[in-house]
Design an enzyme around this catalytic site. Structure first.
Site, PDB file in Angstrom:
ATOM      1  N   CYS A  11      20.430 -27.071 -17.394  1.00 49.13           N
ATOM      2  CA  CYS A  11      19.499 -26.318 -18.242  1.00 49.13           C
ATOM      3  C   CYS A  11      19.060 -27.207 -19.389  1.00 49.13           C
ATOM      4  O   CYS A  11      19.889 -27.803 -20.068  1.00 49.13           O
ATOM      5  CB  CYS A  11      20.174 -25.053 -18.777  1.00 49.13           C
ATOM      6  SG  CYS A  11      19.152 -24.111 -19.939  1.00 49.13           S
ATOM      7  N   CYS A  14      17.188 -25.720 -24.347  1.00 50.91           N
ATOM      8  CA  CYS A  14      17.440 -26.075 -25.742  1.00 50.91           C
ATOM      9  C   CYS A  14      17.068 -27.541 -25.943  1.00 50.91           C
ATOM     10  O   CYS A  14      17.889 -28.447 -25.751  1.00 50.91           O
ATOM     11  CB  CYS A  14      18.907 -25.832 -26.098  1.00 50.91           C
ATOM     12  SG  CYS A  14      19.386 -24.096 -26.072  1.00 50.91           S
ATOM     13  N   CYS A  88      26.676 -19.372 -21.374  1.00 49.94           N
ATOM     14  CA  CYS A  88      25.801 -20.004 -22.373  1.00 49.94           C
ATOM     15  C   CYS A  88      26.362 -19.800 -23.775  1.00 49.94           C
ATOM     16  O   CYS A  88      26.707 -18.680 -24.179  1.00 49.94           O
ATOM     17  CB  CYS A  88      24.396 -19.414 -22.276  1.00 49.94           C
ATOM     18  SG  CYS A  88      23.265 -19.970 -23.573  1.00 49.94           S
ATOM     19  N   GLN A 212      14.157  -8.913 -33.319  1.00 43.30           N
ATOM     20  CA  GLN A 212      14.439 -10.330 -33.495  1.00 43.30           C
ATOM     21  C   GLN A 212      15.715 -10.720 -32.753  1.00 43.30           C
ATOM     22  O   GLN A 212      16.708  -9.989 -32.762  1.00 43.30           O
ATOM     23  CB  GLN A 212      14.592 -10.662 -34.982  1.00 43.30           C
ATOM     24  CG  GLN A 212      13.361 -10.386 -35.828  1.00 43.30           C
ATOM     25  CD  GLN A 212      12.253 -11.416 -35.613  1.00 43.30           C
ATOM     26  OE1 GLN A 212      12.367 -12.324 -34.805  1.00 43.30           O
ATOM     27  NE2 GLN A 212      11.163 -11.272 -36.356  1.00 43.30           N
ATOM     28  N   ASN A 305       3.476  -8.853 -39.380  1.00 44.54           N
ATOM     29  CA  ASN A 305       4.447  -9.579 -38.549  1.00 44.54           C
ATOM     30  C   ASN A 305       3.902  -9.584 -37.124  1.00 44.54           C
ATOM     31  O   ASN A 305       4.411  -8.896 -36.242  1.00 44.54           O
ATOM     32  CB  ASN A 305       5.820  -8.901 -38.622  1.00 44.54           C
ATOM     33  CG  ASN A 305       6.869  -9.639 -37.827  1.00 44.54           C
ATOM     34  OD1 ASN A 305       6.774 -10.840 -37.610  1.00 44.54           O
ATOM     35  ND2 ASN A 305       7.867  -8.912 -37.363  1.00 44.54           N
ATOM     36  N   CYS A 331       5.825 -16.166 -36.241  1.00 48.42           N
ATOM     37  CA  CYS A 331       6.635 -16.916 -35.285  1.00 48.42           C
ATOM     38  C   CYS A 331       5.862 -18.101 -34.722  1.00 48.42           C
ATOM     39  O   CYS A 331       6.353 -18.798 -33.827  1.00 48.42           O
ATOM     40  CB  CYS A 331       7.112 -16.009 -34.154  1.00 48.42           C
ATOM     41  SG  CYS A 331       5.777 -15.263 -33.194  1.00 48.42           S
TER      42      CYS A 331
END
Length: 373
Positions: A11, A14, A88, A212, A305, A331
């Site tokens: 993976c 990240c 994970c 969130q 937002n 975001c």
């Protein structure tokens, strides 16, 4: 943070894995200063708000692959085959403990994973949310109602093995495309909401509610907005794209009129439930933010937002309105930069990075705007 999955090449989601966390924050801060430099003075930046660099995700979005008796929970590889990531390190401890149990239950129940290459099978995803009080919402995403009976029969064992399970549901996603969920949801438990305690407010999440991903940083985000709004002391506040009411409920105060606007009726029901439970004087309406604004007298302060696309034409309305203060939580700093350019008379007083997504290049940034002239 160290990750065995990343090190093995299983993976690479990240992208900053292996980079020291202090260096990640420094790089993100520098990037934001460069990207927003035309709109945010250097002196406006506050220190970044960060939580733990691992064990922070309150929600797992797990693709189900493998076989009926040996399922994988994680992602798909380039061939559309399941890659198991059940351990994970990004998941909150309670969530991390629940996922292997769910994998065992799925295998024992004989739920057939959906096989992308052949377009066969039923169980596509498991969507699991963990609350600060250790409760769970577990959603089974099926291609059709064909295995609904198996999921229903699994509920007693689910409650026994994971007694914190508060909400369980089946979502139907019949199409062969890369989307997590479909339009139809069948709640299988008596309770339909997962309480999420954030600061001194308990929010209620229904199955399709947005929240969130990082509860610790979300708490910091709402607390910062509360401080900025308290400094402005507005008599009227609108929270646009209010979701389940996180900002609006934190900003309510005696003598202040607070209104939240949200397109999702389900989210509005959640916000109203939270307001009623806390005795908070705030109202919530279902509707489109831009349309709503055009039909009413502007408040003293507006909170926005929005999704990643930003507010677009709403920025033009805010620029031409009588709104004195705006708190904008974004975001996507690129669309934030575009929106700030459309509001030249609303100047940034404060800006702050909120690192919702450690180990990645994705960030939340919030700015406090005040009209000049």
């Amino acid at each position: 943070m160290q990750c065995d999955y990343f090190d093995a090449g299983a993976c690479r989601s990240c992208t900053l894995m292996g980079v020291g966390y202090a260096a990640q924050l420094a790089s993100a801060s520098a990037h934001l200063r460069e990207l927003l430099g035309a709109h945010v003075p250097d002196g406006a930046w506050l220190a970044p708000f960060a939580g733990p660099e691992e064990g922070f995700r309150n929600k797992a979005k797990l693709v189900v692959g493998g076989t009926k008796h040996s399922p994988t929970l994680g992602i798909l590889d380039e061939h559309g085959l399941g890659v198991d990531l059940r351990h994970c390190g990004l998941h909150e401890p309670g969530l991390a403990a629940a996922i292997p149990v769910l994998a065992d239950l799925v295998g024992a129940a004989g739920l057939t994973p959906y096989d992308v290459p052949t377009r066969q099978g039923e169980l596509k995803h498991l969507l699991v949310t963990h609350s600060p009080d250790g409760e769970l919402m577990v959603r089974f995403v099926l291609r059709s109602p064909g295995q609904l009976r198996r999921v229903t029969e699994l509920l007693p064992l689910l409650g026994e093995r994971l007694p914190g399970t508060r909400v369980a549901s089946v979502n139907l996603q019949p199409e062969h495309k890369a989307v997590l969920e479909g339009p139809e949801e069948i709640v299988l438990t008596p309770r339909e909401t997962l309480p999420m305690r954030v600061n001194d407010i308990t929010l209620h999440l229904r199955t399709r509610s947005f929240f969130q991903t990082n509860t610790t940083v979300a708490a910091g985000l709402y607390a910062q907005a509360r401080d900025w709004v308290a400094d402005a002391s507005p008599r009227s506040v609108w929270d646009l794209y209010c979701g389940v009411g996180g900002f609006a409920l934190h900003l309510a105060a005696p003598g202040r009129e607070v209104l939240g606007i949200e397109q999702s009726h389900e989210a509005v029901l959640s916000a109203r439930q939270s307001a009623a439970e806390h005795g908070i004087e705030a109202s919530f309406e279902t509707g489109d933010a831009t349309t709503y604004l055009q039909e009413r007298t502007a408040p003293e302060l507006v909170v926005v937002n929005p999704p990643r696309r930003g507010i677009g034409p709403l920025a033009d309305w805010l620029e031409g309105s009588g709104v004195r203060r705006v708190v904008y939580s974004s975001c996507n700093p690129r669309t934030l930069a575009d929106d700030l350019a459309r509001m030249p008379t609303l100047r940034v007083r404060h800006a702050r990075l909120f690192d919702m997504f450690p180990q990645t290049h994705h960030h939340e940034v919030m700015v406090d705007l005040e009209r000049v002239g």
